[in-house]
Design a protein around this motif. Structure first.
Motif, PDB file in Angstrom:
ATOM      1  N   SER A 123      -0.879   3.746   2.978  1.00 22.21           N
ATOM      2  CA  SER A 123      -0.255   3.536   1.668  1.00 22.21           C
ATOM      3  C   SER A 123       1.246   3.315   1.763  1.00 22.21           C
ATOM      4  O   SER A 123       1.804   2.522   1.004  1.00 22.21           O
ATOM      5  CB  SER A 123      -0.518   4.740   0.754  1.00 22.21           C
ATOM      6  OG  SER A 123      -1.848   4.762   0.331  1.00 22.21           O
ATOM      7  N   VAL A 124       1.906   4.003   2.682  1.00 12.22           N
ATOM      8  CA  VAL A 124       3.362   3.908   2.805  1.00 12.22           C
ATOM      9  C   VAL A 124       3.769   2.509   3.276  1.00 12.22           C
ATOM     10  O   VAL A 124       4.582   1.833   2.627  1.00 12.22           O
ATOM     11  CB  VAL A 124       3.915   4.980   3.774  1.00 12.22           C
ATOM     12  CG1 VAL A 124       5.410   4.841   3.922  1.00 12.22           C
ATOM     13  CG2 VAL A 124       3.546   6.371   3.296  1.00 12.22           C
TER      14      VAL A 124
ATOM     15  N   LEU B 226       5.700  -0.231   0.908  1.00 12.77           N
ATOM     16  CA  LEU B 226       7.051  -0.671   1.276  1.00 12.77           C
ATOM     17  C   LEU B 226       7.087  -2.169   1.566  1.00 12.77           C
ATOM     18  O   LEU B 226       8.018  -2.866   1.152  1.00 12.77           O
ATOM     19  CB  LEU B 226       7.577   0.132   2.465  1.00 12.77           C
ATOM     20  CG  LEU B 226       7.796   1.626   2.210  1.00 12.77           C
ATOM     21  CD1 LEU B 226       8.228   2.322   3.493  1.00 12.77           C
ATOM     22  CD2 LEU B 226       8.774   1.873   1.084  1.00 12.77           C
ATOM     23  N   HIS B 227       6.080  -2.662   2.260  1.00  8.85           N
ATOM     24  CA  HIS B 227       6.007  -4.090   2.559  1.00  8.85           C
ATOM     25  C   HIS B 227       5.900  -4.906   1.274  1.00  8.85           C
ATOM     26  O   HIS B 227       6.652  -5.851   1.050  1.00  8.85           O
ATOM     27  CB  HIS B 227       4.815  -4.392   3.471  1.00  8.85           C
ATOM     28  CG  HIS B 227       4.578  -5.854   3.667  1.00  8.85           C
ATOM     29  ND1 HIS B 227       3.794  -6.602   2.809  1.00  8.85           N
ATOM     30  CD2 HIS B 227       5.044  -6.720   4.601  1.00  8.85           C
ATOM     31  CE1 HIS B 227       3.786  -7.853   3.206  1.00  8.85           C
ATOM     32  NE2 HIS B 227       4.535  -7.955   4.298  1.00  8.85           N
TER      33      HIS B 227
ATOM     34  N   PRO C 176      -0.704   1.719  -3.326  1.00 10.51           N
ATOM     35  CA  PRO C 176      -1.986   1.149  -2.884  1.00 10.51           C
ATOM     36  C   PRO C 176      -2.844   2.209  -2.199  1.00 10.51           C
ATOM     37  O   PRO C 176      -2.343   3.003  -1.395  1.00 10.51           O
ATOM     38  CB  PRO C 176      -1.576   0.056  -1.901  1.00 10.51           C
ATOM     39  CG  PRO C 176      -0.210   0.426  -1.444  1.00 10.51           C
ATOM     40  CD  PRO C 176       0.422   1.221  -2.538  1.00 10.51           C
ATOM     41  N   ILE C 177      -4.144   2.218  -2.546  1.00 10.21           N
ATOM     42  CA  ILE C 177      -5.028   3.217  -1.944  1.00 10.21           C
ATOM     43  C   ILE C 177      -6.326   2.645  -1.385  1.00 10.21           C
ATOM     44  O   ILE C 177      -7.022   3.332  -0.644  1.00 10.21           O
ATOM     45  CB  ILE C 177      -5.372   4.347  -2.935  1.00 10.21           C
ATOM     46  CG1 ILE C 177      -6.023   3.793  -4.187  1.00 10.21           C
ATOM     47  CG2 ILE C 177      -4.156   5.193  -3.244  1.00 10.21           C
ATOM     48  CD1 ILE C 177      -6.710   4.836  -5.050  1.00 10.21           C
ATOM     49  N   TYR C 178      -6.655   1.390  -1.748  1.00 10.27           N
ATOM     50  CA  TYR C 178      -7.954   0.862  -1.330  1.00 10.27           C
ATOM     51  C   TYR C 178      -7.927  -0.656  -1.372  1.00 10.27           C
ATOM     52  O   TYR C 178      -7.402  -1.241  -2.324  1.00 10.27           O
ATOM     53  CB  TYR C 178      -9.036   1.395  -2.286  1.00 10.27           C
ATOM     54  CG  TYR C 178     -10.438   0.950  -1.976  1.00 10.27           C
ATOM     55  CD1 TYR C 178     -11.156   1.534  -0.947  1.00 10.27           C
ATOM     56  CD2 TYR C 178     -11.060  -0.034  -2.734  1.00 10.27           C
ATOM     57  CE1 TYR C 178     -12.462   1.135  -0.674  1.00 10.27           C
ATOM     58  CE2 TYR C 178     -12.358  -0.437  -2.472  1.00 10.27           C
ATOM     59  CZ  TYR C 178     -13.056   0.149  -1.427  1.00 10.27           C
ATOM     60  OH  TYR C 178     -14.339  -0.239  -1.154  1.00 10.27           O
TER      61      TYR C 178
ATOM     62  N   ILE D 258      -1.409   8.447   4.432  1.00 10.32           N
ATOM     63  CA  ILE D 258       0.046   8.325   4.507  1.00 10.32           C
ATOM     64  C   ILE D 258       0.467   8.476   5.958  1.00 10.32           C
ATOM     65  O   ILE D 258       0.327   9.519   6.557  1.00 10.32           O
ATOM     66  CB  ILE D 258       0.773   9.342   3.600  1.00 10.32           C
ATOM     67  CG1 ILE D 258       0.286  10.777   3.836  1.00 10.32           C
ATOM     68  CG2 ILE D 258       0.604   8.963   2.143  1.00 10.32           C
ATOM     69  CD1 ILE D 258       1.066  11.826   3.092  1.00 10.32           C
ATOM     70  N   GLY D 259       0.932   7.397   6.505  1.00 10.41           N
ATOM     71  CA  GLY D 259       1.443   7.383   7.861  1.00 10.41           C
ATOM     72  C   GLY D 259       2.900   6.982   7.809  1.00 10.41           C
ATOM     73  O   GLY D 259       3.461   6.809   6.727  1.00 10.41           O
TER      74      GLY D 259
END
Length: 155
Positions: free
Chosen positions: A77-78, A82-83, A96-98, A65-66
């Motif tokens: 993931s952020v 958002l995109h 999303p994680i991977y 998380i950035g």
């Protein structure tokens, strides 16, 4: 699966080749991210972000998380969520994680929590019009993470 899978994955991860993390996130950073995404993180994901924040090892990158204003999707993931929410209609409850690297991504599906408040991990792709679920790949984040780590250690 269970929290034991998650704990085992966290123990084994540092033994993976090219193991890298960003050192974890503060409770304030995590709360801010939950607010941005409109999601309350599950116990396993919360612990992952506190300890590792982001995880990379040979052939695998578990998104961290950035800031959501980054232009780089991969590993974040952020920004990815958002995109894809604004541009592609990603469901609000998917995180999303991977990235499998073949057009499929793994998401935590927060619309389906188990008794322990853990979402399943689903594999999906965007077909140009909508997101399509390919399969449920793990009962929870810990089971997913453990499978990737064990596969890396066996290689």
């Amino acid at each position: 699966m269970s929290y034991q899978d998650f704990e085992r994955a966290m123990e084994l991860a540092p033994g993976c080749e090219y193991f890298t993390t960003d050192g974890g996130k503060s409770p304030e950073q995590i709360r801010k991210t939950e607010k941005i995404l409109g999601i309350t993180f599950s116990p396993q994901l919360l612990s992952f972000y506190e300890k590792f924040g982001y995880l990379s090892f040979f052939g695998c990158e578990i998104f961290g998380i950035g800031p959501g204003d980054s232009k780089i999707l991969e590993g974040n993931s952020v920004t990815y969520a958002l995109h894809d929410r604004s541009e592609l209609g990603l469901p609000e409850q998917w995180v999303p994680i991977y990235n499998y690297g073949d057009g499929n991504l793994a998401y935590l599906d927060y619309s389906r929590l188990n008794a322990l408040k853990e979402p399943p991990v689903i594999m999906c792709f965007y077909n140009g019009k909508e997101f399509q679920q390919v399969e449920t790949v793990a009962e929870d984040f810990g089971a997913f993470l453990l499978s990737l780590i064990e596969e890396s250690l066996e290689a």
